[in-house]
Design an enzyme around this catalytic site. Structure first.
Site, PDB file in Angstrom:
ATOM      1  N   LYS A  88     -37.489  25.523  24.079  1.00  0.00           N
ATOM      2  CA  LYS A  88     -37.172  25.277  25.489  1.00  0.00           C
ATOM      3  C   LYS A  88     -37.582  23.849  25.779  1.00  0.00           C
ATOM      4  O   LYS A  88     -38.772  23.510  25.667  1.00  0.00           O
ATOM      5  CB  LYS A  88     -37.966  26.232  26.392  1.00  0.00           C
ATOM      6  CG  LYS A  88     -37.442  27.654  26.367  1.00  0.00           C
ATOM      7  CD  LYS A  88     -36.366  27.861  27.412  1.00  0.00           C
ATOM      8  CE  LYS A  88     -35.856  29.306  27.381  1.00  0.00           C
ATOM      9  NZ  LYS A  88     -34.593  29.441  28.136  1.00  0.00           N
ATOM     10  N   ASP A 116     -32.740  24.453  24.522  1.00  0.00           N
ATOM     11  CA  ASP A 116     -32.276  24.920  25.829  1.00  0.00           C
ATOM     12  C   ASP A 116     -32.976  24.139  26.927  1.00  0.00           C
ATOM     13  O   ASP A 116     -34.192  24.165  27.023  1.00  0.00           O
ATOM     14  CB  ASP A 116     -32.599  26.424  25.981  1.00  0.00           C
ATOM     15  CG  ASP A 116     -31.934  27.020  27.211  1.00  0.00           C
ATOM     16  OD1 ASP A 116     -31.257  26.277  27.951  1.00  0.00           O
ATOM     17  OD2 ASP A 116     -32.087  28.243  27.422  1.00  0.00           O
ATOM     18  N   GLU A 145     -28.493  23.761  24.958  1.00  0.00           N
ATOM     19  CA  GLU A 145     -27.892  24.483  26.087  1.00  0.00           C
ATOM     20  C   GLU A 145     -28.062  23.699  27.394  1.00  0.00           C
ATOM     21  O   GLU A 145     -29.186  23.356  27.759  1.00  0.00           O
ATOM     22  CB  GLU A 145     -28.568  25.863  26.254  1.00  0.00           C
ATOM     23  CG  GLU A 145     -28.303  26.814  25.114  1.00  0.00           C
ATOM     24  CD  GLU A 145     -29.104  28.105  25.267  1.00  0.00           C
ATOM     25  OE1 GLU A 145     -29.358  28.543  26.395  1.00  0.00           O
ATOM     26  OE2 GLU A 145     -29.491  28.666  24.222  1.00  0.00           O
ATOM     27  N   ASP A 168     -24.291  28.143  28.928  1.00  0.00           N
ATOM     28  CA  ASP A 168     -25.012  29.385  29.196  1.00  0.00           C
ATOM     29  C   ASP A 168     -24.845  29.730  30.679  1.00  0.00           C
ATOM     30  O   ASP A 168     -24.018  30.588  31.034  1.00  0.00           O
ATOM     31  CB  ASP A 168     -26.493  29.188  28.819  1.00  0.00           C
ATOM     32  CG  ASP A 168     -27.366  30.383  29.166  1.00  0.00           C
ATOM     33  OD1 ASP A 168     -26.843  31.386  29.702  1.00  0.00           O
ATOM     34  OD2 ASP A 168     -28.582  30.330  28.920  1.00  0.00           O
ATOM     35  N   LYS A 190     -25.171  36.516  27.662  1.00  0.00           N
ATOM     36  CA  LYS A 190     -26.287  37.392  28.023  1.00  0.00           C
ATOM     37  C   LYS A 190     -25.686  38.635  28.675  1.00  0.00           C
ATOM     38  O   LYS A 190     -25.412  38.644  29.882  1.00  0.00           O
ATOM     39  CB  LYS A 190     -27.222  36.685  28.997  1.00  0.00           C
ATOM     40  CG  LYS A 190     -27.959  35.516  28.357  1.00  0.00           C
ATOM     41  CD  LYS A 190     -28.906  34.870  29.314  1.00  0.00           C
ATOM     42  CE  LYS A 190     -29.767  33.867  28.590  1.00  0.00           C
ATOM     43  NZ  LYS A 190     -29.883  32.595  29.335  1.00  0.00           N
TER      44      LYS A 190
HETATM   45 MG   LIG Z   1     -30.089  28.970  28.210  1.00  0.00          MG
END
Ligand SMILES: [Mg+2]
Length: 234
Positions: A88, A116, A145, A168, A190
């Site tokens: 992240k 991300d 992302e 995303d 997701k």
């Molecule tokens: Mg993401």
């Protein structure tokens, strides 16, 4: 899921119980009319009834690193097969993120990273990140992302830096279409937020037709949800 789903828990419960009542009378639920979490859970349950989800799946996950390279280093050194990790970025200084990514890619020549940024960077910050990642290492970033606040800025970032990006958050926006675009390598699905298995399968098909990788991902699912997601990915 609070802060992820549009629907509240009471709304999801009401929709689920109404749909189950309808299902008991022999009706097939209309996925499109249901909140995504309910459509996903219910379609998984029905797929389970029909034995449509494989039991054998790859239950390994890409280890998540939030900023401590030593920790990730230790995890990866014992990892068999392809070394893939997720980081992240955008939680600390963009420059620091760039340095960490560079150090990891340099130290582990067979490492591929998935990054991300959750739309947290301005274009200037995203460029600050990229500046610290050596150009010859950038191809081992499978994707980053949503680096920037807007899709337009993210596209320009990918074009100018050669770092591939993935969509995303964009998947949940009304005007989004899955298509081949320069610099875009993947879409992140997701299911809890997207909806039914049928809808997810459609997105996977569209991604593959466009030459994109389709990644089945999670938000904060339970072990049950994570298991289902691994089976869907399989
Ligand atoms: Mg993401």
């Amino acid at each position: 899921m609070p802060e992820f789903s549009q629907e509240t828990l009471p709304q999801a419960q009401a929709a689920l119980s109404a749909t189950l009542t309808q299902w008991q009378t022999g009706d097939v639920p209309d996925d499109a009319a249901l909140p995504p979490s309910v459509a996903f859970g219910l379609s998984c349950a029905l797929a389970e009834c029909d034995a449509r989800l494989p039991l054998a799946a790859d239950y390994r996950k890409a280890p998540l690193c939030s900023g401590d390279p030593d920790e990730l280093f230790a995890l990866l050194q014992g990892m068999p097969g392809d070394k893939v990790a997720k980081i992240k970025v955008g939680l600390y200084e963009a420059v620091r993120d760039g340095m960490i990514v560079n150090v990891l890619l340099e130290a582990l020549p067979d490492l591929t990273l998935r990054l991300d940024a959750n739309r947290s960077w301005t274009r200037v910050k995203a460029d600050g990140f990229a500046r610290y990642v050596a150009p010859e290492l950038r191809s081992r970033i499978a994707f980053l992302e949503e680096p920037c606040k807007t899709r337009e800025e993210s596209r320009a970032f990918a074009r100018d830096t050669g770092i591939a990006i993935a969509w995303d958050e964009s998947l949940r926006e009304a005007d989004f279409r899955v298509q081949a675009e320069p610099g875009v390598s993947a879409i992140i699905i997701k299911p809890t937020l997207v909806g039914s298995l049928a809808r997810c399968e459609q997105l996977v098909r569209e991604a593959h037709q466009a030459g994109l990788t389709a990644v089945v991902s999670s938000s904060i699912e339970s072990s049950l949800g994570l298991t289902q997601l691994a089976r869907i990915a399989q």
